[in-house]
Write an enzyme that holds these catalytic residues in place. Structure first.
Site, PDB file in Angstrom:
ATOM      1  N   LYS A 158     -10.681  -0.286  10.698  1.00 39.93           N
ATOM      2  CA  LYS A 158     -10.269  -0.937   9.676  1.00 39.93           C
ATOM      3  C   LYS A 158     -10.536  -2.624  10.426  1.00 39.93           C
ATOM      4  O   LYS A 158     -10.602  -3.498   9.722  1.00 39.93           O
ATOM      5  CB  LYS A 158      -9.058  -1.571   8.765  1.00 39.93           C
ATOM      6  CG  LYS A 158      -8.414  -0.562   7.967  1.00 39.93           C
ATOM      7  CD  LYS A 158      -7.729  -0.705   6.720  1.00 39.93           C
ATOM      8  CE  LYS A 158      -7.034   0.221   5.845  1.00 39.93           C
ATOM      9  NZ  LYS A 158      -7.753   0.755   4.989  1.00 39.93           N
ATOM     10  N   HIS A 196       1.225  -1.409   0.003  1.00 39.24           N
ATOM     11  CA  HIS A 196       0.097   0.116   0.104  1.00 39.24           C
ATOM     12  C   HIS A 196       0.317   1.196  -0.243  1.00 39.24           C
ATOM     13  O   HIS A 196       2.314   1.090   0.853  1.00 39.24           O
ATOM     14  CB  HIS A 196      -0.730   0.002   0.808  1.00 39.24           C
ATOM     15  CG  HIS A 196      -2.128   0.887   1.284  1.00 39.24           C
ATOM     16  ND1 HIS A 196      -2.033   1.901   1.510  1.00 39.24           N
ATOM     17  CD2 HIS A 196      -3.383   0.960   1.401  1.00 39.24           C
ATOM     18  CE1 HIS A 196      -2.646   3.049   1.472  1.00 39.24           C
ATOM     19  NE2 HIS A 196      -3.854   2.232   1.440  1.00 39.24           N
ATOM     20  N   ASP A 198       3.242  -4.757   8.140  1.00 36.49           N
ATOM     21  CA  ASP A 198       1.589  -3.935   7.131  1.00 36.49           C
ATOM     22  C   ASP A 198       0.591  -4.875   7.920  1.00 36.49           C
ATOM     23  O   ASP A 198       0.556  -5.604   7.304  1.00 36.49           O
ATOM     24  CB  ASP A 198       1.684  -3.095   6.825  1.00 36.49           C
ATOM     25  CG  ASP A 198       1.022  -2.538   6.724  1.00 36.49           C
ATOM     26  OD1 ASP A 198       0.192  -2.768   7.073  1.00 36.49           O
ATOM     27  OD2 ASP A 198       0.474  -1.404   5.371  1.00 36.49           O
ATOM     28  N   GLN A 221      -4.636  -5.165   7.348  1.00 39.63           N
ATOM     29  CA  GLN A 221      -5.553  -5.969   5.865  1.00 39.63           C
ATOM     30  C   GLN A 221      -5.961  -7.412   6.961  1.00 39.63           C
ATOM     31  O   GLN A 221      -6.652  -8.535   5.648  1.00 39.63           O
ATOM     32  CB  GLN A 221      -5.119  -5.787   4.755  1.00 39.63           C
ATOM     33  CG  GLN A 221      -5.559  -4.661   3.867  1.00 39.63           C
ATOM     34  CD  GLN A 221      -6.667  -4.035   3.498  1.00 39.63           C
ATOM     35  OE1 GLN A 221      -7.610  -4.969   3.836  1.00 39.63           O
ATOM     36  NE2 GLN A 221      -7.160  -2.881   3.610  1.00 39.63           N
ATOM     37  N   CYS A 235      -4.946   2.310  -3.717  1.00 43.41           N
ATOM     38  CA  CYS A 235      -2.861   3.579  -3.553  1.00 43.41           C
ATOM     39  C   CYS A 235      -2.309   1.804  -3.230  1.00 43.41           C
ATOM     40  O   CYS A 235      -1.260   2.151  -2.468  1.00 43.41           O
ATOM     41  CB  CYS A 235      -3.338   3.352  -1.884  1.00 43.41           C
ATOM     42  SG  CYS A 235      -4.463   4.345  -1.501  1.00 43.41           S
TER      43      CYS A 235
HETATM   44  C1  LIG Z   1      -1.966  -2.753   3.338  1.00 46.10           C
HETATM   45  C2  LIG Z   1      -2.921  -1.195   4.098  1.00 46.10           C
HETATM   46  N1  LIG Z   1      -1.611  -1.026   4.493  1.00 46.10           N
HETATM   47  C3  LIG Z   1      -0.833   0.819   5.082  1.00 46.10           C
HETATM   48  C4  LIG Z   1      -3.254   1.031   5.362  1.00 46.10           C
HETATM   49  C5  LIG Z   1      -2.996   2.562   5.660  1.00 46.10           C
HETATM   50  O1  LIG Z   1      -4.099   2.717   6.538  1.00 46.10           O
HETATM   51  P1  LIG Z   1      -4.711   3.996   6.849  1.00 46.10           P
HETATM   52  O2  LIG Z   1      -5.023   4.702   5.934  1.00 46.10           O
HETATM   53  O3  LIG Z   1      -6.014   3.707   7.764  1.00 46.10           O
HETATM   54  O4  LIG Z   1      -3.554   4.561   7.758  1.00 46.10           O
HETATM   55  C6  LIG Z   1      -3.945   0.485   4.554  1.00 46.10           C
HETATM   56  C7  LIG Z   1      -5.746   0.962   4.482  1.00 46.10           C
HETATM   57  O5  LIG Z   1      -5.840   1.738   2.969  1.00 46.10           O
HETATM   58  C8  LIG Z   1      -3.633  -0.609   3.824  1.00 46.10           C
HETATM   59  O6  LIG Z   1      -4.843  -1.831   3.407  1.00 46.10           O
END
Ligand SMILES: Cc1ncc(COP(=O)(O)O)c(C=O)c1O
Ligand SMILES: Cc1ncc(COP(=O)(O)O)c(C=O)c1O
Lengths: 408, 146, 408, 146
Positions: free
Chosen positions: A228, A125, A202, A205, A366
């Site tokens: 999430k 992401h 990370d 998800q 993203c």
């Molecule tokens: C795999 C992953 N990492 C990081 C993020 C970033 O999360 P947040 O937008 O809640 O900071 C997301 C969310 O879109 C994600 O799907």
């Protein structure tokens, strides 16, 4: 299909799911972007604001006292959820993005210099790409990328070459938000540790789909977002091994993270407070704990089994649609599905599905490098969690078929 | 030629018969399909308005005091709205375009497509159409003076 | 006393104020730490979670659409509140501390190098000291301090000498959270601008007491926290002049703040999104807007007048207590009062007042340099807002007198 | 000497007569005032347990197998609690201190004063008292062995 969850009961816990949009029942399949909140989370946030709201730590008075212990109890709930060794390893942040930026900065300031390398993957992401790029720009370091194959699975054989004596850290997503792949993070961590390289996972998800054991994984950092995993917005978690966090400089400066402040110099507070500058989002953190408690009450195992069945069903149904192509076909996966139909623009499909009451996401999610990999501009993404149903999947399939009729 | 605002009202009336959103979209898809593709020489980055989710290409000429628009999109519903914008603004004087408010998009329930946070490029396209009108008007005024 | 607010009505808007602690009615005088939320804010947060929750921007579907427009409307509400020129100048952050850290980083990366100087004041909150110290440590720059006199007023004559050709920025609090002083920020800004030096104003303790006009002040940055102005926790604002923000590198990397992402390089989104990485706390931002709307409905002028009367009354009453010393006696002040009684330890006093239902704060209030100035370890602080009453002040005075009896 | 846990129960019983919090505090203030100030040579940074809002100083000796505590605080209510801790733990063997749970603080409703986020130094002091006990016990065991 016989699945081990009382879905009707569960759905009744989520007020938003009973809505109509455009006079159609809402079918919410955008859980990868954000998840809905059960009543118990909404009520906790309200209750805190109506009866307890007060700044935490340092306060001598009753409200502050009570709120502080609720906040620290939330930290313990998160610790138990991740099976971390100590609450000193649980930092509350503003979200997954905030957590990664904190590590990229603090770890980067301490350990990354010109010529060093950061290893990430091709399916990250943007939140797990850009902070490292910014760090590399500042320090003269560079990014190395673990590629994935056309099924959306990491090509692990490439990893050995990528891990050099200049590699300072590996940052890898536990599950891909655009393809649904669950990565073999344990294997990656082992390989990296064999060369003395720490690993950030990370989990943005992953955590909403099952329990994570950071000690079993042996990862050095693990991060996720509250919103999430059925908790409030504006809150997130950074887990870090105590021995590593101890060594890192703080990320943000402010109230509560200091011990002594003079203009000549400042000493910092102990963990976890060193990394929690300013008034933290205590309402968010306690709301997150309420969400975790709720998940516990349903049972992670039951959730996992249900989602796996739902995933199998969805893959099968999507696979049966003529001209529909699925991007990301890893066998080990979360209930997230990216696809395109013939030459239909995903944005058109998204707009039409929306008017049928079906909320999906379209675009790059993203993860632009994933789109570049496949040579496409974007996909349609349906992302499901345990409150989604077979009937909703059927409605999606029917919606896709109608969309194809309208557009093809 | 029909009055500018009359055309807008006509479009609104036309859409008012659709009770279902999907019928509206079907109609927009038809309009989109009927709009000739933009001359390939304008389907280039130079004329691209990047909406991050869907792309819009736009080019304008001034011929005998009237604007001739040439536009396209890679998303067909967006292209349908583009077709409506062209139907309205094509062969108009810069003054006509600049003097009148754009109300039909709102009137047919597509306002959200023009919200600043919509990533379909339409709002940027509408702004660009007005910019073309302003630029050509300025040029004409200069020509008159010199 | 005849004051122009219907206090009874106002107090009924705040659910938490009707509580009992230790079987005594709660008298909440810790508003400097955090303010309570009116029902309309609590309800807005709940409503958003029950009916609209969805990730903003990029979404094609109904919920996302609606939430996005609510979020952007909140940005406009904040813009109007500050009288900023454009919504591009309004960045939603995680709080005041987050806002200052963002400026210290982004501005610091761009403009601060070895030998440069940052001017702050002796009365800054740690959140407006430590981020600058961290920056100075990284860059080899140094902090210069505007001192205050024993009334708690800035010694402005010292400013001219402090502003040198190495001064890169001035960071000053609008109102002191420990002494209540309202600083002559407009004069400071003028002096700094005369030398081409930009100014950040920390409005964390000012905005809840009256409207602020950033264009009239001509400050370059203005920051505050939502939770201190009756909004939700975990949200804050960073105002920056568009021309300056345009030039600054982003603070955090992540989703939504980028335009194009490839591993070779990344281009950033336009303002204000460039500074809003990841999923922002949209619930918090919209809740903040609800708080601002609520304040508007009561009227800032009426609030200001009421608070001034309350302040005069409190100063007079406190001044009448034998052996009580007030720290911070500036005439131009907010309704925040720091004091000590004879040689009573503030912590003892705080514990006793707590048991009478009176919530005050004790300690350094994250302004250790202020304590050092007076050679003390801490004070008792009572901080009032417009929902506090003369009767509550009387109860405080009585509580102090009983405390003295118990301890002296 | 009275049993360790009997003393704790006595304290709890003593406090149970107070219906009002302020009476409890008055009693603690009395206890605090009665506790002799710490020997000035121990009121130094070396023996300081910094609680960020109030300070506690603590020193311990082992005399004839019993711990002798010397403690003080700059806040009088905290000093009152310190006095209770001393009353309980003074002249005890390390074993007595280590074997028994500390329940009286909870029992008299002062538990929040021992919460990890309380910045009055009491929790750190209790930990330190047990640490002293452990250290002296270890030393004694060593002496026996050699
Ligand atoms: C795999 C992953 N990492 C990081 C993020 C970033 O999360 P947040 O937008 O809640 O900071 C997301 C969310 O879109 C994600 O799907
Ligand atoms: C003057 C001042 N600045 C900054 C802050 C930091 O605000 P927050 O803790 O909400 O980030 C505070 C709050 O304590 C304050 O009083």
């Amino acid at each position: 299909m016989k699945m081990g969850l009382n879905i009707k009961q569960i759905r009744s816990d989520f007020p938003i799911l009973h809505q109509q949009v455009y006079k159609k029942p809402l079918i919410y399949l955008d859980n990868g972007a954000t998840t809905q909140k059960p009543k118990v989370v909404i009520d906790t946030v309200r209750e805190l604001q109506e009866t307890l709201n007060s700044s935490i730590h340092r306060g001598v008075h009753y409200l502050s006292e009570q709120m502080t212990s609720r906040y620290e109890a939330a930290r313990e709930t998160v610790r138990a959820f991740l099976n971390a060794a100590s609450t000193n390893e649980i930092i509350f942040t503003s979200g997954a993005t905030g957590s990664i930026n904190a590590v990229a900065f603090s770890f980067g300031e301490k350990y990354v210099t010109a010529g060093d390398e950061i290893v990430i993957s091709e399916m990250e992401h943007h939140s797990n790409i850009v902070p490292w790029q910014m760090l590399c720009d500042r320090k003269g370091a560079s990014i190395k990328v673990i590629p994935f194959n056309d099924n959306g699975e990491l090509i692990l054989e490439k990893l050995d070459d990528l891990l050099t004596d200049r590699t300072r850290i590996v940052a890898l997503t536990h599950a891909s938000n655009s393809m649904g792949t669950i990565n073999p993070v344990k294997e990656v961590i082992k390989k990296a540790h064999a060369k003395g390289i720490p690993v950030l996972i990370d989990g943005a998800q992953m955590v909403q789909h099952g329990e994570v054991d950071v000690r079993e994984l042996d990862c050095d950092f693990y991060i996720f977002s509250s919103h999430k995993i059925f908790g409030p917005t504006g809150s997130g978690v950074l887990y870090g091994k105590e021995s590593i966090l101890e060594e890192l400089p703080p990320y943000q400066g402010g109230g509560d993270m200091v011990d002594q402040v003079t203009f000549e110099g400042t000493s910092y507070n102990t963990l976890p407070f060193k990394f929690e500058a300013g008034t933290t989002n205590y309402t968010g953190a306690i709301g997150l704990a309420a969400a975790l408690d709720y998940l516990h009450s349903i049972g992670f195992e039951a959730i996992g089994r249900y989602e796996q069945e739902l995933t199998g069903y969805t893959m099968e149904k999507l696979g049966g649609i003529d001209g529909l192509k699925i991007y990301g076909k890893a066998a080990n996966r979360i209930s997230v599905f990216s696809f395109l139909m013939q030459n239909i623009h995903p944005y058109d499909a998204g707009m039409i599905l929306d008017k049928m009451g079906i909320a999906v996401r379209t675009g790059t999610h993203c993860t632009q490098p994933v789109m570049d990999h496949f040579g496409i501009d974007g996909t349609i993404r349906a992302s499901l969690v345990f409150y989604n149903t077979v009937e909703e999947v059927d409605a999606l399939i029917e919606g896709i078929q109608r969309t194809i009729q309208m557009l093809a | 030629m029909t009055d500018y605002n009359e055309i807008q009202q006509d479009i609104v009336d036309e859409f008012s018969v659709f009770e279902d959103w999907l019928d509206r979209y079907n109609y927009l898809i038809e309009l989109g399909n009927d709009l000739p593709a933009i001359d390939p020489k304008y389907r280039t980055n130079e004329y691209l308005i990047n909406g991050c989710q869907s792309k819009v290409w736009l080019h304008a000429d001034l011929v005998e005091g009237k604007l001739l628009f040439n536009a396209d999109s890679d998303a067909i519903i967006v292209k349908g709205i583009v077709a409506l914008l062209i139907k309205l603004m094509n062969k108009r004087t810069p003054a006509e375009i600049l003097e009148n408010d754009l109300f039909f998009i709102d009137g047919i329930g597509l306002r959200q497509n023009l919200s600043p946070t919509r990533s379909n490029g339409l709002l940027a396209m509408v702004k660009k159409m007005r910019l073309y009108a302003m630029a050509y008007q300025a040029r004409e005024n200069q020509n008159k003076e010199s």
